[in-house]
Design a protein around this motif. Structure first.
Motif, PDB file in Angstrom:
ATOM      1  N   MET A 290      -3.360   2.998  54.402  1.00  0.00           N
ATOM      2  CA  MET A 290      -2.963   2.068  55.458  1.00  0.00           C
ATOM      3  C   MET A 290      -3.281   2.686  56.895  1.00  0.00           C
ATOM      4  SD  MET A 290      -0.654  -0.192  53.108  1.00  0.00           S
ATOM      5  CE  MET A 290      -0.052  -1.259  54.500  1.00  0.00           C
ATOM      6  N   LEU A 291      -2.435   3.694  56.757  1.00  0.00           N
ATOM      7  CA  LEU A 291      -2.383   4.596  58.023  1.00  0.00           C
ATOM      8  C   LEU A 291      -3.718   5.008  58.861  1.00  0.00           C
ATOM      9  CD1 LEU A 291       0.629   4.648  57.296  1.00  0.00           C
ATOM     10  CD2 LEU A 291       0.839   6.989  57.764  1.00  0.00           C
ATOM     11  N   GLY A 292      -4.417   5.464  58.113  1.00  0.00           N
ATOM     12  CA  GLY A 292      -5.697   5.938  58.318  1.00  0.00           C
ATOM     13  C   GLY A 292      -6.450   4.617  58.951  1.00  0.00           C
ATOM     14  N   ASN A 293      -6.423   3.680  58.169  1.00  0.00           N
ATOM     15  CA  ASN A 293      -7.201   2.524  58.672  1.00  0.00           C
ATOM     16  C   ASN A 293      -6.909   1.997  60.080  1.00  0.00           C
ATOM     17  OD1 ASN A 293      -9.252   0.819  57.356  1.00  0.00           O
ATOM     18  ND2 ASN A 293      -7.940   1.214  55.596  1.00  0.00           N
TER      19      ASN A 293
ATOM     20  N   VAL B 202       1.756   0.072  63.889  1.00  0.00           N
ATOM     21  CA  VAL B 202       2.993  -0.570  63.189  1.00  0.00           C
ATOM     22  C   VAL B 202       2.533  -0.587  61.659  1.00  0.00           C
ATOM     23  CG1 VAL B 202       4.492  -2.669  63.128  1.00  0.00           C
ATOM     24  CG2 VAL B 202       3.866  -1.614  65.225  1.00  0.00           C
ATOM     25  N   VAL B 203       3.306  -0.209  60.951  1.00  0.00           N
ATOM     26  CA  VAL B 203       3.064  -0.239  59.402  1.00  0.00           C
ATOM     27  C   VAL B 203       4.265  -0.766  58.607  1.00  0.00           C
ATOM     28  CG1 VAL B 203       2.314   1.268  57.411  1.00  0.00           C
ATOM     29  CG2 VAL B 203       1.308   1.441  59.576  1.00  0.00           C
ATOM     30  N   ALA B 204       4.239  -1.716  57.620  1.00  0.00           N
ATOM     31  CA  ALA B 204       5.492  -2.216  56.892  1.00  0.00           C
ATOM     32  C   ALA B 204       4.945  -2.448  55.742  1.00  0.00           C
ATOM     33  CB  ALA B 204       6.094  -3.092  57.698  1.00  0.00           C
ATOM     34  N   ASN B 205       5.850  -2.118  54.681  1.00  0.00           N
ATOM     35  CA  ASN B 205       5.953  -2.952  53.400  1.00  0.00           C
ATOM     36  C   ASN B 205       7.425  -3.677  53.598  1.00  0.00           C
ATOM     37  OD1 ASN B 205       6.980  -1.947  49.956  1.00  0.00           O
ATOM     38  ND2 ASN B 205       6.050  -3.996  50.698  1.00  0.00           N
TER      39      ASN B 205
ATOM     40  N   LEU C  48      -0.909  -8.420  49.143  1.00  0.00           N
ATOM     41  CA  LEU C  48      -2.131  -8.367  50.019  1.00  0.00           C
ATOM     42  C   LEU C  48      -1.838  -6.991  51.002  1.00  0.00           C
ATOM     43  CD1 LEU C  48      -1.361  -9.794  53.117  1.00  0.00           C
ATOM     44  CD2 LEU C  48      -2.173 -11.641  51.724  1.00  0.00           C
ATOM     45  N   ILE C  49      -2.758  -6.681  51.283  1.00  0.00           N
ATOM     46  CA  ILE C  49      -2.845  -5.556  52.534  1.00  0.00           C
ATOM     47  C   ILE C  49      -3.427  -6.221  53.661  1.00  0.00           C
ATOM     48  CG2 ILE C  49      -3.524  -3.339  53.267  1.00  0.00           C
ATOM     49  CD1 ILE C  49      -3.235  -2.368  50.689  1.00  0.00           C
ATOM     50  N   ALA C  50      -2.853  -6.384  54.787  1.00  0.00           N
ATOM     51  CA  ALA C  50      -3.408  -7.237  55.997  1.00  0.00           C
ATOM     52  C   ALA C  50      -3.513  -6.065  57.089  1.00  0.00           C
ATOM     53  CB  ALA C  50      -2.963  -8.243  56.292  1.00  0.00           C
TER      54      ALA C  50
ATOM     55  N   LEU D 265       1.709  -4.255  54.179  1.00  0.00           N
ATOM     56  CA  LEU D 265       1.513  -4.623  52.398  1.00  0.00           C
ATOM     57  C   LEU D 265       2.675  -5.516  52.289  1.00  0.00           C
ATOM     58  CD1 LEU D 265       0.804  -3.896  49.514  1.00  0.00           C
ATOM     59  CD2 LEU D 265       2.277  -1.934  49.865  1.00  0.00           C
ATOM     60  N   SER D 266       2.290  -6.822  51.784  1.00  0.00           N
ATOM     61  CA  SER D 266       3.458  -7.859  51.496  1.00  0.00           C
ATOM     62  C   SER D 266       2.749  -8.657  50.830  1.00  0.00           C
ATOM     63  CB  SER D 266       3.535  -8.680  53.037  1.00  0.00           C
ATOM     64  OG  SER D 266       2.156  -9.105  53.289  1.00  0.00           O
ATOM     65  N   SER D 267       3.644  -9.703  50.273  1.00  0.00           N
ATOM     66  CA  SER D 267       3.280 -10.749  49.753  1.00  0.00           C
ATOM     67  C   SER D 267       2.303 -11.833  50.376  1.00  0.00           C
ATOM     68  CB  SER D 267       4.478 -11.882  49.181  1.00  0.00           C
ATOM     69  OG  SER D 267       4.250 -13.154  49.469  1.00  0.00           O
TER      70      SER D 267
END
Ligand SMILES: C[S@@+](CC[C@H](N)C(=O)[O-])C[C@H]1O[C@@H](n2cnc3c(N)ncnc32)[C@H](O)[C@@H]1O
Length: 503
Positions: free
Chosen positions: A1-4, A113-116, A212-214, A167-169
């Motif tokens: 996710m970070l790389g993306n 910005v990255v989060a679960n 899902l990952i968005a 990364l979330s519902s």
């Protein structure tokens, strides 16, 4: 996710800012730290509290998880060769044991910005807490589940053009309870990609959601309130610049680096035309007034670099002529706040910022911080700019082409919209404004465009060059023209330059 989203060691992260609002035990923040340090090492940026401070922010409300994450970050810094003192300072600076939803981050913005985010139904929150949230947060955030509030606040804290990975519902995308949120917040972003993922694969513990990952990009669209910070009275240009900002990467994301010239803390002592000091300590120095037209009219000034290439202060005993020269300014230099504050009288002759010979030896584009008549010059002679000049470096864009692109109206148009106007109609273009400048990635341009830009730049064909830039930015040439530098416009009628009615 970070790389993306471009938070990787391959990118220049020296000006980027990362946020994880709920770091848990550190699944994202630890690799984010690794990528940051590796990126700075790769680009030769010194690892100091100045270069590293403020680059990351990780928040976690749950104390035991926070402590685990902090320990993991400490271990990572140690493994990457950061000493204890700096490591402690960075952990204090980067990590907050706090409530992300209640904390006010003032005007902080982040490029990555990255989060679960926590997925928790509002009905399951302790009553006191949900009452506090409801009294402090916008209505659209406070129904359904907590992740909606997280995602909304993350979007608000992302700089225009900045990237988000979640990364979330999947509830925030479909549930009826998140409709108001979607209406009001999703129009601030572009959804680049959504992938359904298998819960068993991505989570360490079982969960009962459809995850899902968005990947999103902050991209304010023109049909809503203008993002804060637009100053132009020219609505048409503002709309165009906003559109560029929503579509194109920022100059930083396109691989450029922006630095201000070093602060010396008493120019008279360190700069001069014929200084009687040891030759090897001198480096050519440039002031704003020496940027003339779009070129450089160097007056022969030099700056004394009182730091050795390794970064330490030179020993004046080894440089008797410099010692004698600086001694004349000693009372003034000793009285400076930077010397008094650090109780550093031994090092009374230091400059506020180190004059880094290898940094300034690189080719760079120079832009004055305050301008009434915009000038943009290319320095290929390794000069040190004064503190009133900004330098733009790039390994990816050919600098002479980039200089021409900025001079052809792109920088002028953007600054006209976002940089504040000061007395006399002049503009103050701080780094935070310059770094928002929309610029395509050089490699993402078609071969024809790259070649065309390079050829017309080399041939001095300003009309052809501007036409191509206008095409790339999706505007008519006469949108750029009024914002081009004086020099750029002044040459249009010279013999040899193609006539063009549109310009
Ligand atoms: C799904 S977990 C994230 C896990 C994390 N990615 C990791 O590496 O372990 C969500 C985290 O959000 C934290 N959290 C919940 N509410 C919070 C709030 N208001 N502010 C900050 N963190 C919060 C929880 O304590 C939990 O650690």
């Amino acid at each position: 996710m970070l790389g993306n989203i471009g938070w990787s060691e391959r990118e220049d992260l020296s000006q980027a800012r990362f946020l994880d609002p709920c770091i848990g035990e550190g699944a994202f923040i630890v690799p984010a730290v690794e990528a940051l340090i590796a990126s700075l090492k790769r680009t030769g940026t010194p690892l100091t509290s100045d270069t590293l401070g403020g680059r990351l922010l990780g928040v976690e409300v749950h104390r035991p998880a926070f402590l685990k994450a902090r320990e993991a970050v400490g271990a990572t810094l140690l493994r990457m060769g950061i000493d204890d003192a700096l490591s402690m300072r960075l952990q204090d600076d980067w990590l907050r044991n706090d409530d992300f939803l209640l904390r006010d981050f003032q005007d902080a913005t982040f490029t990555h910005v990255v989060a679960n985010p926590p997925y928790l139904r509002w009905s399951k929150l302790p009553q006191g807490l949900s009452a506090t949230y409801r009294s402090r947060l916008p209505l659209a955030w406070t129904s359904g589940d907590l992740s909606v509030a997280f995602i909304a606040k993350m979007i608000d804290l992302t700089a225009n053009g900045g990237r988000l990975a979640l990364l979330s519902s999947d509830r925030w995308m479909h549930a009826a309870y998140a409709e108001r949120f979607r209406e009001q917040w999703l129009r601030k972003v572009r959804i680049d990609r959504v992938e359904k993922v298998n819960a068993r694969e991505v989570f360490q513990a079982p969960v009962s959601t459809y995850p899902l990952i968005a990947f999103l990009t902050r991209a304010d669209t023109g049909n809503e309130r203008r993002p804060t910070g637009f100053h132009s009275r020219d609505e048409a240009t503002s709309a165009i610049v906003e559109e560029w900002m929503s579509r194109l990467p920022s100059i930083m994301q396109a691989g450029c680096e922006i630095r201000v010239g070093p602060a010396l803390g008493h120019d008279k002592a360190f700069v001069g035309g014929a200084l009687d000091v040891e030759e090897e300590l001198l480096i050519p120095f440039l002031r704003s007034r020496e940027i003339v037209g779009d070129g450089i009219a160097w007056e022969g000034g030099q700056v004394i670099s009182v730091h050795s290439p390794g970064g330490g202060l030179i020993d004046l005993q080894r440089y008797p002529r410099t010692a004698k020269h600086l001694a004349r300014f000693r009372p003034h230099l000793e009285g400076r706040a930077c010397v008094k504050r650090d109780k550093d009288t031994e090092r009374w002759y230091r400059t506020i910022d180190r004059v880094d010979r290898s940094l300034w030896a690189r080719d760079k584009i120079l832009v004055p911080e305050i301008y009434c008549d915009l000038k943009i010059a290319l320095d290929e002679d390794g000069r040190v700019p004064s503190h009133s000049l900004y330098a733009i470096f790039s390994e990816r864009w050919p600098l002479s082409v980039l200089r021409d692109l900025l001079a052809s109206g792109v920088l002028g148009a953007v600054m006209d919209c976002i940089a504040p106007r000061i007395r006399g109609g002049c503009k103050r273009c701080y780094k935070r404004f310059l770094s928002r400048l929309p610029l395509p990635q050089w490699d993402a341009l078609s071969r024809e465009n790259r070649q065309g830009l390079a050829e017309s730049s080399a041939a001095g064909d300003r009309v052809g060059f501007t036409e191509r830039v206008a095409d790339i930015y999706g505007v008519e040439v006469d949108v750029l023209w009024p914002h081009a530098t004086h020099d750029w416009r002044g040459l249009r009628d010279r013999p040899g330059v193609k006539a063009n009615d549109g310009i």
